[in-house]
Design a protein around this motif. Structure first.
Motif, PDB file in Angstrom:
ATOM      1  N   GLN A   1     -10.109 -37.623  13.049  1.00 59.07           N
ATOM      2  CA  GLN A   1     -10.328 -37.308  14.146  1.00 59.07           C
ATOM      3  C   GLN A   1     -11.475 -37.329  15.135  1.00 59.07           C
ATOM      4  O   GLN A   1     -11.091 -37.830  16.358  1.00 59.07           O
ATOM      5  CB  GLN A   1     -10.315 -35.243  14.013  1.00 59.07           C
ATOM      6  N   ALA A   2     -11.987 -38.087  14.478  1.00 53.97           N
ATOM      7  CA  ALA A   2     -13.426 -38.757  15.365  1.00 53.97           C
ATOM      8  C   ALA A   2     -12.925 -40.357  16.065  1.00 53.97           C
ATOM      9  O   ALA A   2     -13.183 -39.899  16.950  1.00 53.97           O
ATOM     10  CB  ALA A   2     -14.589 -38.789  14.756  1.00 53.97           C
ATOM     11  N   GLN A   3     -12.220 -40.436  15.723  1.00 55.60           N
ATOM     12  CA  GLN A   3     -11.498 -41.790  16.066  1.00 55.60           C
ATOM     13  C   GLN A   3     -10.165 -41.046  17.631  1.00 55.60           C
ATOM     14  O   GLN A   3     -10.887 -42.255  18.746  1.00 55.60           O
ATOM     15  CB  GLN A   3     -10.248 -42.258  15.413  1.00 55.60           C
ATOM     16  N   VAL A   4      -9.775 -40.218  17.031  1.00 54.17           N
ATOM     17  CA  VAL A   4      -9.022 -40.487  18.428  1.00 54.17           C
ATOM     18  C   VAL A   4     -10.070 -39.451  19.210  1.00 54.17           C
ATOM     19  O   VAL A   4     -10.036 -39.652  20.316  1.00 54.17           O
ATOM     20  CB  VAL A   4      -7.781 -39.395  18.605  1.00 54.17           C
ATOM     21  N   ALA A   5     -11.044 -39.012  19.193  1.00 52.54           N
ATOM     22  CA  ALA A   5     -12.281 -38.045  19.760  1.00 52.54           C
ATOM     23  C   ALA A   5     -12.630 -39.354  21.172  1.00 52.54           C
ATOM     24  O   ALA A   5     -12.993 -39.628  22.303  1.00 52.54           O
ATOM     25  CB  ALA A   5     -12.956 -37.298  19.377  1.00 52.54           C
ATOM     26  N   LYS A   6     -13.263 -40.153  20.192  1.00 54.80           N
ATOM     27  CA  LYS A   6     -13.702 -41.270  20.802  1.00 54.80           C
ATOM     28  C   LYS A   6     -12.806 -42.370  21.646  1.00 54.80           C
ATOM     29  O   LYS A   6     -13.325 -42.339  22.891  1.00 54.80           O
ATOM     30  CB  LYS A   6     -14.431 -42.488  20.051  1.00 54.80           C
ATOM     31  N   ALA A   7     -11.740 -42.049  21.501  1.00 57.19           N
ATOM     32  CA  ALA A   7     -10.972 -43.096  22.511  1.00 57.19           C
ATOM     33  C   ALA A   7     -10.179 -41.866  23.482  1.00 57.19           C
ATOM     34  O   ALA A   7      -9.969 -42.249  24.194  1.00 57.19           O
ATOM     35  CB  ALA A   7      -9.408 -43.575  21.352  1.00 57.19           C
ATOM     36  N   PHE A   8     -10.047 -41.073  22.877  1.00 61.82           N
ATOM     37  CA  PHE A   8      -9.917 -39.829  24.033  1.00 61.82           C
ATOM     38  C   PHE A   8     -11.033 -39.322  24.809  1.00 61.82           C
ATOM     39  O   PHE A   8     -11.226 -38.758  26.218  1.00 61.82           O
ATOM     40  CB  PHE A   8      -9.394 -38.765  23.401  1.00 61.82           C
ATOM     41  N   GLY A   9     -12.368 -39.734  24.846  1.00 59.94           N
ATOM     42  CA  GLY A   9     -13.465 -39.776  25.549  1.00 59.94           C
ATOM     43  C   GLY A   9     -14.860 -38.196  24.878  1.00 59.94           C
ATOM     44  O   GLY A   9     -14.725 -38.120  25.750  1.00 59.94           O
TER      45      GLY A   9
END
Length: 78
Positions: free
Chosen positions: A28-36
């Motif tokens: 979730q953290a990786q997706v959140a980072k890519a999503f800003g």
């Protein structure tokens, strides 16, 4: 008509996002980072606590390589 936040269709979208994220080996953290955004934002979507608008869905789908058209068809057929 039930509220869309807790509707069967809303939960199907949330589950599909979570399943596809996991199948791609992303946290979730990786997706959140890519999503800003921050990780709780993704957690709230996947748990059904937050609705996803169309633009967000398209952006998330791009990050996790989700076929949005197939998802929409599945949701409409349910």
């Amino acid at each position: 008509m039930p509220k869309s936040l807790h509707s069967k269709r809303h939960l199907m979208i949330a589950a599909a996002l979570a399943e596809q994220r996991r199948s791609k080996g992303l946290s979730q953290a990786q997706v959140a980072k890519a999503f800003g955004r921050h990780q709780p934002f993704i957690a709230n979507i996947e748990s059904g606590q937050r609705r996803v608008d169309l633009v967000e869905l398209l952006e998330l789908a791009e990050i996790i390589d989700l076929d949005v058209l197939a998802l929409v068809k599945q949701v409409m057929d349910s």
